[in-house]
Scaffold this motif. Sequence first.
Motif, mmCIF file in Angstrom:
data_model
loop_
_atom_site.group_PDB
_atom_site.id
_atom_site.type_symbol
_atom_site.label_atom_id
_atom_site.label_comp_id
_atom_site.label_asym_id
_atom_site.label_seq_id
_atom_site.Cartn_x
_atom_site.Cartn_y
_atom_site.Cartn_z
ATOM 1 N N UNK A 171 0.834 -1.208 0.000
ATOM 2 C CA UNK A 171 0.000 0.000 0.000
ATOM 3 C C UNK A 171 0.868 1.258 0.000
ATOM 4 N N UNK A 172 1.895 1.253 0.845
ATOM 5 C CA UNK A 172 2.768 2.426 0.931
ATOM 6 C C UNK A 172 3.579 2.617 -0.354
ATOM 7 N N UNK A 173 4.052 1.520 -0.923
ATOM 8 C CA UNK A 173 4.833 1.620 -2.156
ATOM 9 C C UNK A 173 3.987 2.195 -3.285
ATOM 10 N N UNK A 204 2.793 10.084 -5.277
ATOM 11 C CA UNK A 204 3.953 10.893 -4.870
ATOM 12 C C UNK A 204 3.783 11.390 -3.434
ATOM 13 N N UNK A 205 3.211 10.533 -2.600
ATOM 14 C CA UNK A 205 2.865 10.924 -1.233
ATOM 15 C C UNK A 205 4.071 10.826 -0.303
ATOM 16 N N UNK A 206 4.399 11.952 0.352
ATOM 17 C CA UNK A 206 5.462 11.929 1.360
ATOM 18 C C UNK A 206 5.059 11.081 2.557
ATOM 19 N N UNK A 207 3.766 11.091 2.875
ATOM 20 C CA UNK A 207 3.277 10.291 3.993
ATOM 21 C C UNK A 207 3.493 8.811 3.715
ATOM 22 N N UNK A 208 3.173 8.388 2.496
ATOM 23 C CA UNK A 208 3.380 6.984 2.120
ATOM 24 C C UNK A 208 4.858 6.624 2.110
ATOM 25 N N UNK A 209 5.697 7.551 1.652
ATOM 26 C CA UNK A 209 7.145 7.282 1.625
ATOM 27 C C UNK A 209 7.674 7.071 3.047
ATOM 28 N N UNK A 210 7.215 7.896 3.981
ATOM 29 C CA UNK A 210 7.646 7.725 5.369
ATOM 30 C C UNK A 210 7.098 6.430 5.959
ATOM 31 N N UNK A 211 5.872 6.097 5.588
ATOM 32 C CA UNK A 211 5.296 4.841 6.049
ATOM 33 C C UNK A 211 6.067 3.649 5.537
#
Length: 537
Positions: free
Chosen positions: A473-475, A482-489
């Motif tokens: 999901x995060x990938x 291009x979500x920074x939140x997903x990248x941190x997750x």
Amino acid sequence: MDLNHLLIWMIGFWCLVLLIWLTRIPFHQLRGWVIVTLFIVAVTGGMLYLAPNIAGLIGGSLWMILVLLPLNGMKKASQLISVGRYGEASKLMKRLRWLHPADGWIEQPELLRALEMGQRGNMADAMKILNRYQTNATPIGRNATVLLYRMGSRWEELLLWIRNNLSEKVLFKDSTVVSYYLRALGETGDLNGLLHEFDRFESFLEKTGDGAGVNTVRMFILAFCGQTEHLQKLLSGPMAAIFTQNICQFWLATAEMAAGNEDMARDRLLALSHSGDIGLSNAIALRLSQPSIDPDLVLTESSRKILSRVANELKHEGQYGRSVILSGNKFYATYALLLINFLVFALEIRSGGSENLNNLYNLGALSPKAVWAGEWWRLLSATFLHFGFLHLGMNMMALYVLGSFVERSLGIWRYLISYFVCGMGSMFAIAILARFVPAQTIGILARFVPSQDQITVGASGAIMGLVGVIAAIMLRGWLRDKSRVAAKGLQSILSIIGLQAIFDLITPQVSMLGHNSGLIIGFLIGSLLQINWRSKS
């Protein structure tokens, strides 16, 4: 693994967290935590030499008293402060302050008492207390000064004090002052300054807080820029447990006023003016006396882009952030799985014991030989059995956190498909390896290959599968949105996987194969379910 070893692991994990903090937060802000951690590590290390069987119990007890208790206490105090219950927060900090005197906790009860006095209208005594601490040199002194200006809604004077007395270096060390500085820009009508300064300080606020600080400033931005719909989502989501209803109504009224709905905003503010909170009453009086500013007329193009990004990141927080499991939603499938696991564990206790291998076998533990003899149902039943209270407790805590996220992200049915496929798939991987890979032929890796007669139980494969699903999901969020939140997750998930791998390598009687196979299956099924889900939505 017994409780003694688990507590040693917890101490090690805390040391890792502290090291990560030290790379992001100045040392002086963590001085007390470093001292406490070094003390706990020294005591635990000494006990490992003198009495290894109780080293974890002693070190873990110190960790709970000096780390876990203060952290939860501070979290509770912050919640009380955010809803204006300063008296209760002051009493709590009086009990906690001696645990971390090096972090400025000694002065906190007096500052909170001053806020309580000011809230009740006793401004003279409140000012006397705050004046005692007023200085530019220390965080406590700066906070006292900020509170003096805030209680009187003297925002222009606050801006002048910050600009004339605090360097940029100091600001980048004090997130509380930065938060009030940004609010002051909005209160004085400098919307472009608010947005651009937020853009400059956002990374710093993220590093030094737990998300509440950044969301508080986002609340200021959305309110002053008239983004009523986005503000409503923020206040009903991540900030729902932080602010009182009166505070939420105040900021919604601010947004309504900026959006041009002045009559509605004034009615809302007038309804709040009799709350008895002097600070809120001052803020309402200021809001009613000021002419409204139309954001459409004053925002520059670059400011509009920042505002759009703020709204977009709030959307991503709802999709990929931890606010998903803090939203107050009911996660019925996760609750059902937890209940089944607890009921099965009660059955284990009643029928002969949760650490009795014969009892576990009779109840449906995985035995590769039995599976290949036709007892395929063991692939499912084994995922609901646990070896002892500690095994059950660790898995159920992970199931609640991870399962809630996946259930909210994929929906109940896709979540249940993921859980059962990962759990049964990891058990099947163990059965396959036990039958087709002779353990005696691979030397040092023999302990990672189960024998035909080995008993395996636990929801760990399914839970590691959920980790794989979340990674997928995060990938996808990182690559597609291009979500920074997903990248941190995704970074957090990779850290969890790394820690789990280390834990598996050094801990006996842990099924590394079950964990890794569940993880891989989870990632694959998570990717497939998202593709199917998106194509139909």
